[in-house]
Design an enzyme around this catalytic site. Sequence first.
Site, PDB file in Angstrom:
ATOM      1  NE  ARG A  69      -3.544  -2.258   2.527  1.00 29.11           N
ATOM      2  CZ  ARG A  69      -4.194  -2.672   3.600  1.00 29.11           C
ATOM      3  NH1 ARG A  69      -4.254  -1.891   4.655  1.00 29.11           N
ATOM      4  NH2 ARG A  69      -4.785  -3.851   3.635  1.00 29.11           N
ATOM      5  CE  LYS A  80     -12.616   0.277  10.190  1.00 32.17           C
ATOM      6  NZ  LYS A  80     -11.325   0.907   9.881  1.00 32.17           N
ATOM      7  CG  HIS A 132     -13.323  -8.974   5.372  1.00 35.45           C
ATOM      8  ND1 HIS A 132     -12.686  -8.846   4.160  1.00 35.45           N
ATOM      9  CD2 HIS A 132     -14.638  -8.760   5.125  1.00 35.45           C
ATOM     10  CE1 HIS A 132     -13.579  -8.548   3.223  1.00 35.45           C
ATOM     11  NE2 HIS A 132     -14.768  -8.489   3.781  1.00 35.45           N
TER      12      HIS A 132
HETATM   13 ZN   LIG Z   1     -10.682  -9.205   3.758  1.00 28.32          ZN
END
Ligand SMILES: [Zn+2]
Length: 667
Positions: free
Chosen positions: A384, A490, A536
């Site tokens: 990144r 999240k 995730h």
């Molecule tokens: Zn992911």
Amino acid sequence: MSTTRVDRVPDAVTVPAGSSCADVVATTGLPMTGPNAIVAVRDADGLLRDLSWKPGEEVKVFPVPLSSPDGLNILRHSTAHVLAQAVQSLYAEAKLGIGPPVENGFYYDFDVAKPFQPDDLERIEVRMREIIKGGQRFRRRVFPSIEAARQELRDEPYKLELVDLKGDDGAPSAADSAAGELTVYDNLDARSDEVRWSDLCRGPHLPSTRLIQAFKLTRSAAAYWRGNEANPQLQRVYGTAWPTREELKEHLRQLEEAGRRDHRRIGEDLDLFTFSKEIGKGLPLWLPNGTIIRDELEGWARQTERRLKYRRVVTPSITKDELYYLSGHLPYYREDLYAPIDIEGEQYYLRPMNCPHHHMVYKSRPHSYRDLPYKIAEYGTVHRFERSGQLHGLMRTRGFTQNDAHIYCSAEQAKDQFLEVMRMHDAYYRALGISDFYMVLALRDPRNTAKYHDDEEMWRLAEQITRDAMDESNIPYVEEIGGAAHYGPKVDFMIRAVTGKEFAASTNQVDLYTPQRFGLTYHDSDGGEKPVVVIHRAPLGSHERFVAYLVEHFGGAFPVWLAPEQVRVIPLASELREYADEVCDVLLGADLRAEVDRGDSRLSAKVRAAVTRKVPLIVVLGRKEAENRTVSVRYRSGEERSMPLEAFVAQATELVRSKSLEGAGHQ
Ligand SMILES: [Zn+2]
Ligand SMILES: [Zn+2]
């Protein structure tokens, strides 16, 4: 920590039209000096204002104590003004950049002929103390026009640039304060009221420099004007300020501890990793010792995941733009990606995350409800974009390898699967002796509709599943409005480090949105095709960040199972080398990492060398040990014990197998 902190916000105070807040607050009996002194007010619109503010009509204001988060920002930013005044009085040519408060402190940027040295900082501190003692008052003054501001600031090129930006980008500001006007803060002499120094600023400020009771300049470093490498390089002086001397002392102790444990220094000292100018910034080289730690963590993750029925996959590090248009990384996250590579007329990108690849793995085969939950894992390497100014050892790099996995399941299974992920974090952390951690549930800000997808029902369901799992986990959590991703809420795991720093260890998500974009479905028992839910997760974060954290957590003294060298074998005399080699071979045969010290130095020097390298088990061999096939073991605690070689092998093997924390972190 000091116990002088106020634990609740003082009640609102009514200020009549034309009266100064300072006068009215003083009549309420609230302290005006000391660590809880009222130093500013917050008005009904939430704006911070100086204590000297005289409202045009009757208003209600909330007094802001020095020791509150707002008060600390004002204290630190005011100390930054004192710093700048001191610098300009000592170095007449110094031009001013900006001087905002930061976590636990402040900085101010200066354009000076040469970088500040430690004795410069001492001189500046002495000057600052004089200014503080003088009890200068801070006075807010509004520029009548931009032209007037330009005229007054004609010798300050960086401030002029801020004036032209109308002060709304990068301009100094202690916090959200009265905007819209271009203001300057004058420092007035306590006796004569003469202007001693001024700075373009939105404020607010302390009423007087005398409220600065405890400060220290900590270091200086180069910094580009407005963070852009194309701009001139300035010298940034960092400092810290606290309401009391005790708090300052405690903070400096933590800073020192953080310095001693700095993973960049320990990483170089213990040959864990390094950087090379030829390879480039933010691209670490893992040396053999660091690679052992990485491999051990990865082996642990694989074993844990295998038991929970994850399956491993391997996917490529570069990928055609098509995938990122599908995932939405293009065009929305283009600034995180490196420039594309042209291969036969097609555009390929270094991947910024593994998720889209895993989705394609899932999508490549049909799935029945009987396959779910379908869990795929990969220690995947991603790249990144990071500005060079943001890079920090292994904590912030340009490429890193994540403990990544994705769980594809039905909506009914999602809560239990997410709970399993949380328990996994809990188990990992406890095994590493990390007990001070909590979760942050980052929710969307419903008012900011542009930032998030607009399927209301999907948000509701994702939040419901996430919250249910969090509640059941019994791990403490806080909520944060506005921190959610575009596609869902999240959950970040935060660890409080021994140095007092907070460390974001991993990010996890229940994602109902991406399966729609990618068309990820399963064939249900009723014959219908239904969308899956994706979870995730990355409990061990990335190797880079997690190892950086562990280096600081253990101060380099890893538990035996993670220690690059587990046993140092020291023969007392050269004729004992044969027995030393035999002991070493037995240890290697038992999968222990052992080395023999063949040097000629004295025993005490050899032991010291092993201790410096943070080797957890030191074995000393004399004639008696060789005759009886025994070893004399020295532990990190300083304790020594003699035992048969076989007993030691069994003991060391058990320390590894059980991931024992005995002696870990011993400094
Ligand atoms: Zn992911
Ligand atoms: Zn200011």
